[in-house]
Structures are given as structure tokens and as C-alpha cells.
Design a protein around this motif. Sequence first.
Motif, PDB file in Angstrom:
ATOM      1  N   PRO A  31      49.445  43.656  50.701  1.00 22.30           N
ATOM      2  CA  PRO A  31      49.743  44.438  49.493  1.00 22.30           C
ATOM      3  C   PRO A  31      49.666  43.587  48.221  1.00 22.30           C
ATOM      4  N   ARG A  32      49.320  44.230  47.118  1.00 23.53           N
ATOM      5  CA  ARG A  32      49.407  43.644  45.778  1.00 23.53           C
ATOM      6  C   ARG A  32      48.707  42.297  45.626  1.00 23.53           C
ATOM      7  N   LEU A  33      47.485  42.247  46.014  1.00 28.90           N
ATOM      8  CA  LEU A  33      46.692  41.032  45.888  1.00 28.90           C
ATOM      9  C   LEU A  33      46.117  40.944  44.474  1.00 28.90           C
ATOM     10  N   PHE A  34      46.168  39.748  43.892  1.00 26.78           N
ATOM     11  CA  PHE A  34      45.577  39.535  42.587  1.00 26.78           C
ATOM     12  C   PHE A  34      45.064  38.109  42.501  1.00 26.78           C
ATOM     13  N   VAL A  69      55.457  32.704  36.462  1.00 31.05           N
ATOM     14  CA  VAL A  69      54.559  33.179  35.414  1.00 31.05           C
ATOM     15  C   VAL A  69      53.156  32.623  35.669  1.00 31.05           C
ATOM     16  N   HIS A  70      52.157  33.474  35.482  1.00 27.09           N
ATOM     17  CA  HIS A  70      50.764  33.104  35.719  1.00 27.09           C
ATOM     18  C   HIS A  70      49.884  33.956  34.808  1.00 27.09           C
ATOM     19  N   LEU A  71      48.631  33.658  34.780  1.00 27.92           N
ATOM     20  CA  LEU A  71      47.667  34.415  34.002  1.00 27.92           C
ATOM     21  C   LEU A  71      46.796  35.200  34.975  1.00 27.92           C
ATOM     22  N   THR A  72      47.044  36.491  35.076  1.00 24.99           N
ATOM     23  CA  THR A  72      46.291  37.330  36.010  1.00 24.99           C
ATOM     24  C   THR A  72      44.888  37.580  35.470  1.00 24.99           C
ATOM     25  N   LEU A  73      43.892  37.288  36.307  1.00 26.35           N
ATOM     26  CA  LEU A  73      42.503  37.529  35.939  1.00 26.35           C
ATOM     27  C   LEU A  73      41.974  38.827  36.528  1.00 26.35           C
ATOM     28  N   ARG A  74      42.495  39.174  37.688  1.00 30.18           N
ATOM     29  CA  ARG A  74      42.014  40.396  38.345  1.00 30.18           C
ATOM     30  C   ARG A  74      43.055  40.905  39.323  1.00 30.18           C
ATOM     31  N   PHE A  75      43.492  42.139  39.137  1.00 28.99           N
ATOM     32  CA  PHE A  75      44.365  42.784  40.100  1.00 28.99           C
ATOM     33  C   PHE A  75      43.469  43.497  41.113  1.00 28.99           C
ATOM     34  N   SER A 115      34.586  37.065  34.533  1.00 28.81           N
ATOM     35  CA  SER A 115      33.333  37.794  34.789  1.00 28.81           C
ATOM     36  C   SER A 115      32.757  37.451  36.156  1.00 28.81           C
ATOM     37  N   CYS A 116      32.811  36.170  36.519  1.00 30.72           N
ATOM     38  CA  CYS A 116      32.302  35.749  37.831  1.00 30.72           C
ATOM     39  C   CYS A 116      33.125  36.365  38.959  1.00 30.72           C
ATOM     40  N   ILE A 117      34.422  36.383  38.798  1.00 36.30           N
ATOM     41  CA  ILE A 117      35.290  37.002  39.814  1.00 36.30           C
ATOM     42  C   ILE A 117      34.910  38.467  39.968  1.00 36.30           C
ATOM     43  N   ASP A 118      34.782  39.170  38.853  1.00 26.08           N
ATOM     44  CA  ASP A 118      34.409  40.588  38.909  1.00 26.08           C
ATOM     45  C   ASP A 118      33.054  40.779  39.583  1.00 26.08           C
ATOM     46  N   PHE A 119      32.078  39.947  39.227  1.00 27.08           N
ATOM     47  CA  PHE A 119      30.743  40.059  39.808  1.00 27.08           C
ATOM     48  C   PHE A 119      30.786  39.868  41.324  1.00 27.08           C
ATOM     49  N   ASP A 178      31.757  44.881  47.683  1.00 27.73           N
ATOM     50  CA  ASP A 178      32.161  46.288  47.678  1.00 27.73           C
ATOM     51  C   ASP A 178      33.537  46.595  47.097  1.00 27.73           C
ATOM     52  N   PHE A 179      34.006  45.779  46.178  1.00 30.89           N
ATOM     53  CA  PHE A 179      35.212  46.143  45.444  1.00 30.89           C
ATOM     54  C   PHE A 179      34.762  46.767  44.134  1.00 30.89           C
ATOM     55  N   PRO A 180      35.423  47.812  43.704  1.00 27.27           N
ATOM     56  CA  PRO A 180      34.985  48.485  42.482  1.00 27.27           C
ATOM     57  C   PRO A 180      35.098  47.560  41.269  1.00 27.27           C
ATOM     58  N   PRO A 181      34.234  47.763  40.286  1.00 25.63           N
ATOM     59  CA  PRO A 181      34.304  46.926  39.089  1.00 25.63           C
ATOM     60  C   PRO A 181      35.628  47.135  38.355  1.00 25.63           C
ATOM     61  N   ASP A 182      36.035  46.095  37.653  1.00 26.56           N
ATOM     62  CA  ASP A 182      37.256  46.144  36.852  1.00 26.56           C
ATOM     63  C   ASP A 182      36.846  46.396  35.409  1.00 26.56           C
ATOM     64  N   HIS A 183      37.248  47.534  34.863  1.00 25.41           N
ATOM     65  CA  HIS A 183      36.833  47.892  33.505  1.00 25.41           C
ATOM     66  C   HIS A 183      37.912  47.593  32.465  1.00 25.41           C
ATOM     67  N   SER A 184      38.974  46.916  32.894  1.00 21.42           N
ATOM     68  CA  SER A 184      40.045  46.626  31.929  1.00 21.42           C
ATOM     69  C   SER A 184      39.576  45.560  30.942  1.00 21.42           C
TER      70      SER A 184
END
Length: 127
Positions: free
Chosen positions: A3-6, A42-48, A109-113, A119-125
Motif C-alpha cells: 500500500p501507499r508506494l511513492f 519529511v521527504h520530497l515526494t516525486l511520484r505517488f 520526468s524520467c521516473i514518470d517515463f 504500464d503505470f498511468p502517467p502522472d499529470h500533476s
Amino acid sequence: MIPRLFVAVQLEQQARQSLSALRNRLLMSDHSGLRLANVERVHLTLRFIGSIKDDQVESVTSAVSHAAQSTTAFSLRLDGVDAFPNRRFPRVLWVGMEGDVDKLKKLKSCIDFYLTEVDFPPDHSVF
């Protein structure tokens, strides 16, 4: 199921110390309704990512690893603090960052790519 991987960047000790000093000042202020996070978490989340199945762990790990290898090292510094909705009645605090922000954006951007490649949906945030 995981659960709740980021994906996040851990802050360096100096940044955590600065945030800890800020946290201590806020605890002594009149903002008694403000709940403050443990600075060590505390951390800097790049992708949930959210929940993933056990059989997706390897592909997510590989995607994030490829993204990290595609990016050079970078340095960030804390740059200012503000609050939502305002400083008088803060509900959320945010801390700005300066330094190699373009490299941080490239990593995001690289993480999203690479995640879309497995097959993970793109992150549009907006980041």
C-alpha cells in the motif's frame, strides 16, 4: 499488496536540522492547532504510485532504478517557508527549494517515463 508506494528524495541532515529548528519555533508559537510532522520523516515526494501488487515490485524497482541512472547528482537547498491558506491561520506549511531544480525536474520526468513503460498511468500533476 504493497500500500501507499511513492518515490521520494530524502533530505540531507542539514536540511532536516533547519526544519527541526523551524518546527521547534512553531511548537512554541500560538499555532496550537497546527499538527507538525516528525522531521525525520519529511521527504520530497516525486511520484505517488499508490498500491501495487507483489508481482509489480520488480518492474517498479527497475523503472525507478533506470530513472535514477539517467540523472546526474544534484544539490538542493531550502528556500523560504510559507503557509496555506495564510500565515495567520496555517493549515499546511510548504518549504521552497533552490539549487539544481532543473535536475530534480529531469529526475521526476524520467521516473514518470520509465513507470509508463511498465504500464503505470502517467502522472499529470504539476511539479
